[in-house]
Design an enzyme around this catalytic site. Structure first.
Site, PDB file in Angstrom:
ATOM      1  N   GLU A 111      -7.338   5.360   0.491  1.00 21.20           N
ATOM      2  CA  GLU A 111      -5.983   5.718   0.089  1.00 21.20           C
ATOM      3  C   GLU A 111      -5.991   6.273  -1.338  1.00 21.20           C
ATOM      4  O   GLU A 111      -6.838   5.877  -2.155  1.00 21.20           O
ATOM      5  CB  GLU A 111      -5.074   4.481   0.160  1.00 21.20           C
ATOM      6  CG  GLU A 111      -4.905   3.996   1.589  1.00 21.20           C
ATOM      7  CD  GLU A 111      -4.066   2.728   1.713  1.00 21.20           C
ATOM      8  OE1 GLU A 111      -3.371   2.359   0.750  1.00 21.20           O
ATOM      9  OE2 GLU A 111      -4.109   2.125   2.796  1.00 21.20           O
ATOM     10  N   CYS A 151      -0.004  -0.357  -8.183  1.00 19.60           N
ATOM     11  CA  CYS A 151      -1.268  -0.956  -8.588  1.00 19.60           C
ATOM     12  C   CYS A 151      -1.558  -2.209  -7.776  1.00 19.60           C
ATOM     13  O   CYS A 151      -0.701  -3.078  -7.657  1.00 19.60           O
ATOM     14  CB  CYS A 151      -1.185  -1.372 -10.050  1.00 19.60           C
ATOM     15  SG  CYS A 151      -1.684  -0.094 -11.147  1.00 19.60           S
TER      16      CYS A 151
END
Ligand code: SF4
Length: 353
Positions: free
Chosen positions: A97, A338
């Site tokens: 990803e 994150c």
């Protein structure tokens, strides 16, 4: 010749391409045409490099040279901000990803350096996935190109903060940076690349001696060794005092400011004592501190620190002389923030079980 002996031209730096072209009996300058086709036009078909003679194109293909790309690309955009997440299938079926972040004129790709990760940080969704393998330089680069194609714009920053630890795939990450920064390619200058590491000391010292110095961001997440080990088990092999020492040496050699990443987790590492201890630990280092709001995912039992606590933590660091910013969660709705890459697959696994 078997597939194992085939060579991806996207992996090669310009001097390597020049040698290759000469070996095939052609003029060295033709390598520049190949490099520009791959890295400026973002092409993947040797036969379409019409600035090369047909015989050279045929010779390249006959020797099993090729230009890699991904099997598939799926993109999903955040409804809240300009963030987009991309899921790529590699040629061997592994999934990675990447994320596109928009901030006014700043278009940043956050790319993966490994399929999975071997370090198992407790707050990170990727750490719960099995480590599959290192990405090649071509695969790291291709993430930038796929995102750029989809966005229809040239990207101007790359952060190596996606899945995996870039310094655990040191050679391919550095190779990718060199290629991406080349003026004959997409020309994203070295200082617009940020390597984010959990703190692999020998690699930080090695990076200091390189001829290129991308920005270095270190995930500290705690000023205490025992807590770093709880959050990032690999920290047991890279003690905090030695890490800080290595950062000092890195800075002394390169003259570059270091970014400290600190993920704010409620009642874990968000005490004001921790802020003071962090400031004391970093004394003497020219550091810029990013406080990151912890992003929840199903795989971990942590909560984000309260906004008021994050601000108080920031103020202590600022008073101690450290430029400090709070990084607000972006792309949370698409699990692109994150520590969330790979979260969907973990959740799918939980549902399946
Ligand atoms: S934070 Fe980085 S090193 Fe740690 S598990 Fe996640 S991807 Fe791996």
């Amino acid at each position: 010749m078997s597939i194992a002996m085939s060579v991806d031209l996207k992996n090669l730096e310009l001097p390597e391409l020049e040698k290759l072209v000469e070996l095939l009996g052609a003029k060295k300058y033709l390598a520049g045409y190949i490099f520009r086709y791959i890295h400026q036009q973002l092409g993947c078909d040797i036969d379409k490099i019409t600035s090369l003679s047909k015989s050279l194109r045929t010779a390249l293909a006959a020797q099993k040279y090729y230009i890699s790309t991904f099997k598939s690309c799926r993109g999903i955009k955040s409804a809240n901000d300009g963030t987009a997440k991309y899921v790529f299938e590699l040629s061997d079926g592994n999934i990675i990803e990447s994320v596109l972040m928009r901030d006014k004129d700043r278009l940043t790709a956050c790319v993966s350096s490994q399929a999975g990760c071997r370090f198992g940080c407790s707050f990170c969704a990727t750490g719960r996935l099995q480590f599959r393998r290192n990405l090649t330089a071509g695969e790291i680069i291709e993430q930038v190109y796929q995102i750029s194609r989809d966005a229809g714009e040239k990207l101007n920053n790359v952060v190596y903060m996606g899945m995996g630890e870039p310094l655990d795939n040191y050679d391919n990450t550095l190779r990718a940076i060199r290629i991406l920064a080349h003026p004959y390619g997409c020309n994203i200058g070295i200082r617009r690349h940020t390597i984010s590491t959990v703190g692999i000391i020998p690699c930080i010292l090695r990076l200091a001696k390189e001829d290129i110095h991308p920005r270095l961001a270190v995930s500290l997440h705690s000023p205490y060794q025992h807590q770093r080990v709880e959050l990032m088990p690999i920290a047991a092999r890279h003690p905090l005092d030695e890490l800080i020492n290595a950062l000092g040496k890195y800075q002394h050699t390169t003259g570059r400011r270091i970014t400290i990443e600190y993920c704010m987790i409620k009642r874990v590492n968000d005490s004001l004592d921790a802020a003071r201890d962090l400031a004391a630990l970093l004394k003497g280092i020219d550091a810029y501190v990013n406080l990151i709001e912890y992003n929840r995912h199903e795989g971990a039992d942590y909560q984000p620190a309260e906004p008021a606590r994050i601000r108080a933590f920031r103020d202590i660091l600022i008073k101690s002389g450290f430029k400090t910013i709070i990084r607000y969660r972006r792309g949370r709705d698409i699990k692109a923030a994150c520590g969330q890459l790979g979260a969907e697959r973990i959740e799918q696994k939980i549902i399946d079980e």
